[in-house]
Design a protein around this motif. Structure first.
Motif, short mmCIF file in Angstrom:
data_model
loop_
_atom_site.label_atom_id
_atom_site.label_comp_id
_atom_site.label_asym_id
_atom_site.label_seq_id
_atom_site.Cartn_x
_atom_site.Cartn_y
_atom_site.Cartn_z
N ILE B 192 -6.88 39.12 -29.02
CA ILE B 192 -5.89 38.76 -30.03
C ILE B 192 -5.54 37.29 -29.93
CG2 ILE B 192 -3.51 39.12 -30.79
CD1 ILE B 192 -3.80 42.01 -29.99
N ILE B 193 -5.33 36.84 -28.68
CA ILE B 193 -4.95 35.44 -28.50
C ILE B 193 -6.03 34.51 -29.04
CG2 ILE B 193 -4.51 33.65 -26.78
CD1 ILE B 193 -3.10 35.80 -25.12
N SER B 194 -7.25 34.82 -28.75
CA SER B 194 -8.32 33.94 -29.20
C SER B 194 -8.42 33.95 -30.73
CB SER B 194 -9.66 34.34 -28.58
OG SER B 194 -10.11 35.54 -29.15
N ILE B 195 -8.23 35.14 -31.30
CA ILE B 195 -8.30 35.22 -32.76
C ILE B 195 -7.18 34.41 -33.40
CG2 ILE B 195 -8.04 36.79 -34.71
CD1 ILE B 195 -9.41 38.92 -32.91
N LEU B 196 -5.98 34.59 -32.84
CA LEU B 196 -4.84 33.87 -33.40
C LEU B 196 -5.02 32.36 -33.26
CD1 LEU B 196 -1.72 35.95 -32.25
CD2 LEU B 196 -2.73 35.81 -34.52
N GLN B 197 -5.52 31.98 -32.12
CA GLN B 197 -5.67 30.55 -31.89
C GLN B 197 -6.71 29.95 -32.83
OE1 GLN B 197 -6.16 30.47 -27.66
NE2 GLN B 197 -4.15 29.51 -27.38
N MET B 198 -7.74 30.70 -33.06
CA MET B 198 -8.76 30.24 -33.98
C MET B 198 -8.18 30.05 -35.38
SD MET B 198 -12.53 31.16 -33.55
CE MET B 198 -12.61 32.92 -33.66
N ALA B 199 -7.37 31.03 -35.75
CA ALA B 199 -6.76 30.95 -37.08
C ALA B 199 -5.84 29.73 -37.17
CB ALA B 199 -5.98 32.22 -37.39
N CYS B 200 -5.06 29.54 -36.11
CA CYS B 200 -4.12 28.42 -36.12
C CYS B 200 -4.87 27.09 -36.17
CB CYS B 200 -3.24 28.46 -34.88
SG CYS B 200 -1.99 29.72 -34.99
N LYS B 201 -5.97 27.05 -35.49
CA LYS B 201 -6.77 25.84 -35.48
C LYS B 201 -7.23 25.52 -36.90
CE LYS B 201 -10.38 24.07 -32.48
NZ LYS B 201 -11.47 24.60 -31.61
N PRO B 239 5.62 22.89 -36.05
CA PRO B 239 4.80 22.82 -34.83
C PRO B 239 5.24 23.97 -33.93
CG PRO B 239 6.05 20.78 -35.24
CD PRO B 239 6.66 21.84 -36.07
N LEU B 240 4.34 24.86 -33.66
CA LEU B 240 4.73 26.07 -32.91
C LEU B 240 5.16 25.71 -31.50
CD1 LEU B 240 1.82 28.30 -34.19
CD2 LEU B 240 4.24 28.64 -34.66
N LYS B 241 6.27 26.29 -31.09
CA LYS B 241 6.79 25.98 -29.75
C LYS B 241 6.56 27.16 -28.83
CE LYS B 241 9.02 22.12 -30.96
NZ LYS B 241 10.15 22.29 -31.88
N GLU B 242 6.57 26.85 -27.56
CA GLU B 242 6.34 27.92 -26.58
C GLU B 242 7.51 28.89 -26.52
OE1 GLU B 242 5.28 26.92 -22.69
OE2 GLU B 242 3.50 25.80 -23.26
N LYS B 243 8.71 28.32 -26.62
CA LYS B 243 9.88 29.17 -26.41
C LYS B 243 10.34 29.90 -27.68
CE LYS B 243 13.27 25.38 -26.88
NZ LYS B 243 12.36 24.34 -27.34
N GLN B 244 9.55 29.78 -28.71
CA GLN B 244 9.90 30.46 -29.95
C GLN B 244 9.85 31.98 -29.76
OE1 GLN B 244 7.49 28.52 -32.87
NE2 GLN B 244 8.83 29.28 -34.51
N GLU B 245 10.75 32.65 -30.45
CA GLU B 245 10.74 34.11 -30.36
C GLU B 245 10.14 34.67 -31.65
OE1 GLU B 245 11.46 36.60 -28.25
OE2 GLU B 245 11.65 35.09 -26.67
#
Lengths: 945, 355
Positions: B192-201, B239-245
């Motif tokens: 899932i993480i890889s898919i999401l990251q690809m999409a975000c890229k 810009p997506l943040k790490e601490k976002q919920e």
């Protein structure tokens, strides 16, 4: 004043005895005619009932043996003259009066004279030809056993009386009579005034005519002069009194005998006897009130109804030309104007002389005597009652014909043709259309048709009173009727009144009972007279005394179904304070509510619990609508006071709820109603668990209904949304996924950050965002619509409003687009949709070269969206495609018979036609076509955008 | 331009991101020419539908992408008329029979017959059978499933069925044995993480791993939900943040509140309040099974270890009754009351033990 509402006593008497009077008159006539013909029997003899006949009997018995036979013949006359039944003394008296009143002076005088002494003469004659009498006079009509018996009896009595009272008296009187005898009747022509009488045999006799005074004198002499001359043993009043007392005593004896009879029968319940008592009539019919005074209903209601009916007299009876109706009516009118009758009857009669309200609506619970009242009052007011009730055909057409028949026609065949009064019974069950017809008819809406008729100036208008009867005046169908009719609410009969009437009936039927039981009966049936009577009838058939306990215990007559939902629920939630076991129940309840363990097996209170269970079970079973009852219990039980800290009771109760649901589902899905009875057993459990002594506050269960309505609404929104979604998106989400996953987050995604500036000032990034937003919203068939709030401001809401699905209760979306942005988005969505549609059209026409102007005119945003739409266009759904006529590519070539092409020379007209055809490739808008010299120009959609 | 979920959905079997072996197998299946009935099952958001769509494309080419929505009128034996929404191309028809409620049997029979009786006329279509896709087979009534099994065999020459369901447990064995089961498991966290990251890229964004992990956790490995959450995060803060919920669906929040209120107080009054909230959930068309599941999860996670087994057992008992009965609220409330009872007793006992 008010008595005039009622028929005055004479009138009433006339009505009641009309038949009898008529018959008497007829008899008189007959008698008069026969008197002339039948010479041997002088009319005077007949009329002077007692005196002469008794004297004859004396003579007969004394003088000759045949006499007795003759007297017998004489006595046979008596029943003829006195037509009134023997036992009703008043009637007889009246008859005699009547007869006397009718006779001329002469005859009377004659009677008076003859009174004393015709007997001998007649006796003589009779002895000459006794058979003549028997044959001619009554032989045919009166040789009836009954009459003869009567005669014998009377004869015997008379003889006895004669023997008892001294010889001297009886001897003196005949002598007295004899003295004058020769003066009265002669064979030769007398010197005094006379009437000649000829017998059939040809004998001629002359009867002396005397004045009235003489007759009275004579009567005085005979009857009142003293003890010596009276044929009776005393004066008439004293004799009458004596006779009455004897009769009374006899009655008393009879009653006592009856009582004894009943009492002897009580121990051995003899069914056979009951059947012979009465099988002919229901008691309801049997003990129907026979007069106005006997009506049990509220007096004011009776009066009002009668008053109203009387108001019709002018219209109804004027035409009838009843002699006394008119003056009476006028008198009445004056009086009514003086005294306004409530709020209703103030305005009297309309131009047709009818009362203001053409109808009366009687409403009240069943069994109070509404129908009886209507019938009784109508009859009293001189109407012929035509009843239409639920068992008749009440479709509008049939109804109308009935109405016409009842109000416009009149019986001509009957004995006394009376005007009709229409009584519409049970009108609350009639179809609404029929009621409309009735109202229209009553209001004379279709008068025009009737007016045209030459018969009567206003044939179309209603001229007869209409009484409507219903149980529930608030049935929707009756709404309009209520406005046009005078509504009379029927209050329930007073218990006391009803009970006392029941007592009299019970007495008549020899049922041993007491007032208390009757009152209980009234209470039980809620003063329903009909059911009271049928219950009483039932008790009678058991032939034992009716006691209070019987009434309470009997299961019959309980109107189970009438118990409303609320009372059933109340019974479930409240421990009934029964009279006997109250304390026990209370203790029991205390135990159950205080104790930790709320199981039903509490020691000591077993019997109380058993009765409670029985009671609840019975109530619930008789109600029958388990589902709604369950729902009601479910939504109310938590409001009861549960002093149950461990919640075990709750768990148990809920367990039963889910069990009933399983049962119900099973019943419904398999139509297996054999399980139905088991549904009821949950209720006693809930009763034991949740019931308290306090009065429970019960709300109607609508939470479940509301929830289901809301659910339906949600589904509708979803359906609306799904219907318009683009298929490529639709494939990947079904409805439940939409609700659970997509929609909640979609709403979060659909709120990008836009600066509140105009579209032109948006950065390219914002434009892209907007474009994305618009295409997503189109994909999911969403848009913003302007709505007006009740406060008058405008808001933009999503359409379909999925916010309703996503957000709960008071929660509102944290972030929202501004009003302006929403409007902007909505506009962009519309534009985008149009663009897509156009691009479809364009892509459909491939031979069309693209418009160079299009790109130039478009704004940045729209060019963005244009790109998007181009992306979408290859995958445009089939349903969005439009059927296009195939463009004419090349001209049809004309060929000759052998297939060779025929060259047609080009004429200017054909050239023009061809160029027209080419022009027709696109959509053309002709704006306001007509005779106008203004410049006509073709405008494309794209130019408008 | 559309939602990321739709935008980054693979269009063919070869483009699938995970379960590639399975994709290959499916490809081979298509190549082989003999195509059996399929029963595709797996949790929500695992990509069942995507896979089926890809499969169809593999079968018929891009023609299947020309979709149209139709509504088919169906008359039940009792004379009731229903309109069933279908999505179809020239080669296949997709329908959700549970839309018809208790009349799903008629829908299934009618549609399958209709589809099967018309032969493919288009010579370019490589297959001589059509495909009927039935979704949400879980909620198909037993009657309908029985009707289905005969139809499946009868029209096998002209029609193939692809059944899509969340689990096979509610599919009758007769159907199961007639189908080739294809299990589509939910993607694991890394996938899932890889898919999401690809999409975000592709969107020109960078997705912090922390946030991605949170999204995976919140979405319960539901890829669709993950995508939606990711996009909503993006809308929240560009810009997506790490601490976002990541944002949870409202109903989940509501359900959690409900569970908390149950834990907070155990009394008839509280039960009344809970009932109101349950009604609210039901009226928002949240399936009752989901409510049960959500409630149980919350309750179990908060109560003592000793109670967990008992609570789960009760939940199972009443959830079963929900399926047997028709009034969900009764059983839901019964469960809540039962839990209250158990929990209260436990709390009281523990208080007594303290002294």
């Amino acid at each position: 004043m008010e008595d005039d509402y009622y028929p005055d006593p004479d009138e009433e008497f006339e009505m009641m005895y009309a038949d009898e009077l008529e018959m008497m008159n007829e008899l008189d006539n007959e008698f008069a005619s026969s008197a002339v013909v039948k010479k041997p029997v002088p009319p005077t003899v007949r009329r002077s009932l007692n005196f002469c006949s008794s004297s004859t009997s004396e003579q007969g018995s004394k003088e000759n043996e045949a006499g007795s036979k003759l007297t017998q013949d004489y006595f046979t006359d008596i029943p003829i003259t006195s037509t009134a039944p023997d036992n009703s003394t008043s009637a007889r008296k009246r008859t005699i009066d009547d007869i006397f009143g009718d006779i001329d002076d002469i005859e009377l005088e004659e009677a008076g004279e003859v009174n004393g002494k015709p007997s001998k003469r007649s006796c003589k004659q009779l002895s000459i030809d006794p058979s003549y009498f028997l044959d001619e006079d009554f032989g045919s009509e009166l040789v009836q056993d009954k009459e003869l018996e009567l005669i014998d009896r009377i004869n015997a009595l008379r003889k006895k009386a004669f023997l008892e009272y001294g010889q001297g008296r009886s001897a003196a009187s005949p002598a007295n009579l004899k003295l004058k005898e020769s003066n009265t009747l002669t064979r030769g022509v007398p010197k005094w005034p006379f009437v000649s009488v000829t017998s059939q045999l040809g004998d001629r006799m002359y009867v002396r005519v005397r004045s009235e005074e003489y007759m009275e004198e004579e009567v005085e002499k005979v009857s009142h002069k003293g003890d010596s001359c009276g044929l009776l043993r005393g004066r008439f009043p004293s004799l009458k009194h004596e006779a009455l007392s004897i009769l009374e005593k006899k009655q008393q004896l009879e009653i006592e005998a009856n009582q004894a009879d009943i009492e002897s029968l009580i121990p051995n319940e003899d069914g056979a006897r009951n059947t012979q008592v009465d099988t002919d009539n229901l008691w309801v019919v049997k003990f129907k009130p026979s007069g106005y005074a006997e009506l049990l209903s509220e007096e004011s209601v009776n009066r009002t109804l009668l008053h109203w009916l009387k108001l019709w007299d002018k219209v109804v009876f004027n035409r009838d030309r009843k002699p006394h109706s008119k003056p009476k009516e006028e008198k009445k009118e004056n009086r009514f104007q003086k005294k306004p009758f409530g709020q209703v009857m103030t305005d009297e009669l309309d131009e047709h002389g009818r009362p203001q309200y053409k109808m009366v609506l009687l409403c009240g619970p069943p069994g109070l005597g509404k129908t009886t009242l209507a019938h009784m009052v109508a009859k009293l007011a001189g109407y012929n009652v035509v009843e239409v009730n639920a068992s008749d055909d009440r479709s509008p057409e049939a109804f109308y014909t009935q109405l016409l028949a009842a109000t416009q026609m009149k019986a001509v065949m009957g004995k006394d043709p009376r005007p009709n009064c229409l009584v519409m019974d049970e009108i609350d069950g009639a179809p609404a259309a029929s009621i409309e017809t009735l109202i229209k008819f009553v209001l004379g809406k279709d008068v025009g048709k009737g007016r045209g008729k030459k018969k009567g100036s206003a044939a179309g208008i209603l001229k007869r009173p209409v009484i409507c009867i219903c149980n529930d005046a608030y049935v929707p169908a009756l709404r309009s009727l209520r406005q046009h009719a005078f509504v009379l609410h029927f209050p329930p009969t007073g218990s006391e009144r009803l009970a006392s009437r029941l007592m009299t009936i019970a007495k008549k039927q020899h049922i041993k009972t007491d007032m208390g039981a009757m009152l209980a009966l009234c209470e039980k049936t809620q003063n329903d007279i009909r059911s009271c009577l049928s219950l009483l009838h039932y008790f009678k058939s058991q032939s034992r005394p009716v006691r209070l306990s019987d009434v309470h215990q009997s299961n019959v007559g309980l109107k189970d179904v009438q118990k409303g939902l609320f009372s059933v629920w109340q019974e479930i939630f409240q421990i009934q304070r029964s009279k006997g076991g109250f304390t026990q129940a209370a203790n029991d309840a205390a135990k159950t509510s205080n104790g930790e363990n709320r199981t039903p097996d509490v020691k000591g209170g077993d019997s109380a619990i058993a009765t409670r269970i029985q009671r609840v079970l019975r109530t619930v079973q008789s109600h029958g609508d388990y589902n709604r009852l369950v729902q009601g219990v479910f939504e109310n039980y938590l409001n009861m006071k549960l002093r149950d800290s461990s919640l075990n009771g709750l768990v148990k109760g809920l367990d039963w709820f889910s069990t009933t649901d399983l049962l119900n589902t099973q019943i419904m899905s398999t139509q297996n109603y054999i399980l139905m009875p088991y549904m009821a057993y949950a209720f006693p459990v809930w009763h034991i668990l949740f019931a308290g002594l306090a009065w429970p506050k019960i709300n109607y269960p609508n939470a479940s209904y509301e929830a289901s309505v809301k659910e339906g609404h949600t589904k509708q929104i979803l359906g609306e949304m799904v219907k318009g979604m683009s298929p490529s998106v639709r494939v990947n989400c079904n409805e439940s996924q939409l609700v659970i996953e997509i929609l909640p987050l979609l709403l979060e995604i659909l709120v990008p950050n836009f600066r509140p500036v105009s579209l032109q000032l948006y950065s390219s990034h914002e434009k892209r965002e907007l474009c994305n937003l618009v295409s997503v919203m189109i994909d999911y068939n969403l848009t913003y619509v302007q709505e007006r709030t009740p406060e008058g401001t405008y808001v933009c809401n999503l359409d379909p409003n999925i916010e309703n699905i996503v957000y709960f209760g008071e929660n509102k979306p944290s972030r929202q687009l501004t009003y302006g942005t929403k409007q902007l988005v909505a506009r962009e969505i519309d534009l985008e949709k149009m663009r897509r549609f156009e691009s479809l059209c364009i892509s459909g026409q491939k031979n069309q070269n693209s418009d160079p102007e299009k790109d130039k005119k478009e704004t940045g945003a729209s060019s963005e969206s244009e790109k998007a739409s181009e992306k979408v266009s290859p995958t445009i759904a089939n349903h969005l495609r439009k059927l296009k006529a195939k463009p004419v590519i090349k001209e049809m070539q004309t060929k000759d018979f052998f297939g060779r092409i025929v060259e047609i020379p080009l004429t200017p007209s054909t050239v023009k036609a061809r160029s027209d055809a080419e022009l027709k490739g696109d959509i053309w808008f002709h704006f306001k076509e007509g005779f106008n010299n203004a410049v006509r120009k073709t405008i494309r959609m794209s130019e408008l955008l | 331009m559309s939602l990321w979920v739709d935008k980054y959905r693979p269009k063919s079997l070869s483009l699938l991101d995970y379960h590639k072996d399975q994709a290959n197998q499916l490809k081979n299946l298509v190549k082989q020419g003999d195509f059996p009935h399929l029963l595709v099952y797996g949790p929500s958001g695992a990509g069942k539908k995507t896979r089926v769509t890809c499969l169809l494309k593999e079968l018929y080419g891009s023609g299947v992408e020309k979709l149209r929505m139709e509504s088919v009128p169906i008359t039940t034996p009792s004379g009731k008329k229903l309109d069933i929404k279908t999505i179809s191309s020239n080669y296949h028809i997709e329908v959700n029979p549970s839309d018809a409620g208790i009349y799903d049997r008629c829908v299934v029979m009618e549609l399958v017959k209709n589809a099967a009786q018309t032969h493919q006329l288009d010579p370019t279509g490589q297959r001589d059978f059509k495909v009927v896709v039935l979704t949400e087979v879980d909620s198909l009534s037993v009657d309908a499933q029985h009707a289905l099994r005969r139809t499946m065999e009868k029209y096998v020459s002209t029609c193939r069925l692809i059944l899509i369901s969340n689990s096979t447990s509610r599919v009758i064995p007769a159907i199961r044995s007639r189908c080739l089961g294809v299990r589509v498991a939910a993607p694991n966290q890394d996938q899932i993480i890889s898919i999401l990251q690809m999409a975000c890229k592709k969107e020109g964004l960078t997705l912090p791993v922390e946030l991605a992990k949170k999204i995976v956790e919140k979405s319960e490995r539901n890829l669709r939900l993950a995508f939606l959450m990711c996009e909503s995060c993006k809308v929240q803060e560009t810009p997506l943040k790490e601490k976002q919920e990541p944002i949870l669906p409202q109903w989940q929040v509501f359900l959690k509140d409900t569970a908390r209120s149950i834990m907070h107080e155990q009394s008839p009054k509280q039960l009344m309040e809970v009932r109101g909230r349950l009604y609210e959930l039901l009226s928002h068309n949240i399936p009752i099974q989901i409510i049960f599941k959500g409630l149980l999860k919350e309750l179990v996670s908060n109560c003592d270890i000793k109670l967990k087994a008992a609570v789960v057992e009760e939940a199972a008992f009443f959830e079963h009754r929900v399926h047997q009965g028709s009034k969900g609220i009764f059983h839901l409330e019964a469960f809540v009351a039962k839990f209250m009872c158990i929990y209260k007793k436990f709390m009281e006992d523990s208080v007594i033990d303290m002294f």
